[in-house]
Every structure is written in structure tokens, then in C-alpha cells.
Scaffold this active site. Sequence first.
Site, mmCIF file in Angstrom:
data_model
loop_
_atom_site.group_PDB
_atom_site.id
_atom_site.type_symbol
_atom_site.label_atom_id
_atom_site.label_comp_id
_atom_site.label_asym_id
_atom_site.label_seq_id
_atom_site.Cartn_x
_atom_site.Cartn_y
_atom_site.Cartn_z
ATOM 1 N N ASP A 49 36.117 51.140 42.690
ATOM 2 C CA ASP A 49 36.753 51.099 41.365
ATOM 3 C C ASP A 49 36.148 52.153 40.454
ATOM 4 O O ASP A 49 34.924 52.216 40.305
ATOM 5 C CB ASP A 49 36.573 49.713 40.739
ATOM 6 C CG ASP A 49 37.427 48.678 41.447
ATOM 7 O OD1 ASP A 49 36.874 47.643 41.868
ATOM 8 O OD2 ASP A 49 38.637 48.917 41.598
ATOM 9 N N ASP A 66 44.874 43.248 44.396
ATOM 10 C CA ASP A 66 43.550 43.502 43.827
ATOM 11 C C ASP A 66 43.292 42.632 42.598
ATOM 12 O O ASP A 66 43.893 42.819 41.551
ATOM 13 C CB ASP A 66 43.473 44.985 43.432
ATOM 14 C CG ASP A 66 42.101 45.388 42.955
ATOM 15 O OD1 ASP A 66 41.949 46.524 42.475
ATOM 16 O OD2 ASP A 66 41.173 44.555 43.040
HETATM 17 C C1 DX5 Z 1 39.262 45.114 38.635
HETATM 18 C C2 DX5 Z 1 39.067 45.812 39.976
HETATM 19 C C3 DX5 Z 1 38.953 44.847 41.126
HETATM 20 C C4 DX5 Z 1 37.825 43.831 40.953
HETATM 21 C C5 DX5 Z 1 37.981 42.738 41.986
HETATM 22 O O1 DX5 Z 1 39.708 46.055 37.692
HETATM 23 O O2 DX5 Z 1 40.164 46.655 40.245
HETATM 24 O O3 DX5 Z 1 38.779 45.590 42.333
HETATM 25 O O4 DX5 Z 1 36.583 44.452 41.094
HETATM 26 O O5 DX5 Z 1 37.050 41.748 41.688
HETATM 27 P P1 DX5 Z 1 37.485 40.202 41.775
HETATM 28 O O6 DX5 Z 1 37.977 40.016 43.183
HETATM 29 O O7 DX5 Z 1 36.223 39.460 41.475
HETATM 30 O O8 DX5 Z 1 38.575 40.010 40.764
HETATM 31 ZN ZN ZN Z 2 40.217 47.700 42.113
#
Ligand code: DX5
Ligand code: ZN
Length: 240
Positions: free
Chosen positions: A34, A174
Site C-alpha cells: 500500500d 481489499d
Molecule cells: C487500506 C489498504 C488495505 C489494508 C487492508 O487502504 O488498501 O490493503 O491495509 O487491511 P485490513 O485487511 O486490516 O483492512
Molecule cells: Zn491496499
Amino acid sequence: MIKIAPSIMCADFLNLGKDIKDLQDCGSYLFHIDVMDGNFVPNFSLNQDVVRTIKTIAKIPIEVHMMVENPEKYVESFAEAGASYIGFHLEASKSPIRTLKRIKELGLKAGIAINPATSEATIKYLLEYLDYIVVMTVEPGFAGQKFIPSVLQKIRVIKNMIKDANRQIEIIVDGNIDVINGKKCVKAGADILVGGTSSVFKKGQTIEKSFNAFIQTLENELNTSWNNISSKILDKSISF
Ligand code: DX5
Ligand code: ZN
């Protein structure tokens, strides 16, 4: 086969090398990186240096999720750092086709990410340029948020758009993908699940324990669900 892309921003940065190795040993499909600019989303996260470092030990592809304004400015530097997939937000791009073409010119897989409130209609004219689509199931910017159920119908519609266009485009989901949400997303048409704090990086558990528990429970849930459907078909309680 359920494909998992662990979200590295959720990893233990005091032991990143071990986390990367453990995630690979567990059978991860991609590393989800990310990238945030504090502008498109009110947060900062990972960058080209993290990609470059992980690339030195990665045996699986690195998929970059750009949550940044003007993503076209950063494509070359992430490709040079070692990304194999680059996806950017449609909401942040004035010329998505030009940027998608540039990513492919660099020999990478090209993807578009869309926020929960963004309609699937917006990607209609992009399908021919896409290798994958990141369907956000939370508002981008932070781990640990709550799944937005209205996205499930969007996944179904996008899956049908891809089938109707006869394209090979993978759907990545996601945000808050735990077993329950993961099962719903896979049944709706998702191909790759981003594993974050709801699945792969569970507090107080090793990656191996969290990852394997997630996969096994999800596979059981999906098999049970499929067995229920197929038994209904066999005893003709579902007719087509
Ligand atoms: C949020 C990111 C995700 C996040 C996922 O903006 O794009 O990839 O890190 O984390 P969880 O699964 O905990 O929502
Ligand atoms: Zn992400």
C-alpha cells in the site's frame, strides 16, 4: 485455489524479513504494497524503498496499490524498484488509459482500484487495458476498518462485465477480508483476497497460525457452501 495477497503495511516492521519469508512459506500469491501520499488518502504508508528491499528476498510478485494523486508520476520508479503489478485509483487519474498503457509498456501487470462509492460503470471503457481490478471493500487509507457490504453486488456485476468482454482480468478485493467477508467475495467473483489485520496478521498470533487458519476455514466454508448447492441441484430443489 484461494489466492492471498498479504497487505505488507500490516506486517511487523521490527521483523519484516521474517514476516516476508513466513508469508511466502505459507503460500502467499502476491505481496500487496500500500502506497499513500497523505493527499488522496489522509495517511502515509510504504514506498519504493520498501519495494526494493522486499524484492531482494521475494519469490512471489509484488503488487503495488497506489492510493496517491497523479499516480502517473510514480509508475517508472515503482517499476524500477521491483514491482510486478501496479494498480492506481481511477478517482485519482485524469488519463487512466495512458497510465495503464505505460505500466504495460514497462512489462508489468496493469490494474485499476475503485473505491466503495465508485460505480462499476466507470471501468467499462478500461477493460481492454486491464490485467486486474482492485475492488475496495473499505474506504482506502487505513487497515482495520469495517467491510462495506454494498460492494458485493459490484463484484458480481464486474465479474459479469469481464465474462461478457471475454477478458482475462483478475478481481482483487481489499479491506477487512476475514473468513465471512472472504467467502462472500469469492462467491461474488473475487479471485484474490488481500490479507490484513482480519486474517493473516492477527494480533498475538504467528503468521503461520493466522494464515493457515484463515485458508483452511475459508476453504471449508466454501466447500460446504458448494456441497449444499450441488446437493440441492441433485435432489432437484434448484432447477435452472
Ligand atoms: C487500506 C489498504 C488495505 C489494508 C487492508 O487502504 O488498501 O490493503 O491495509 O487491511 P485490513 O485487511 O486490516 O483492512
Ligand atoms: Zn491496499
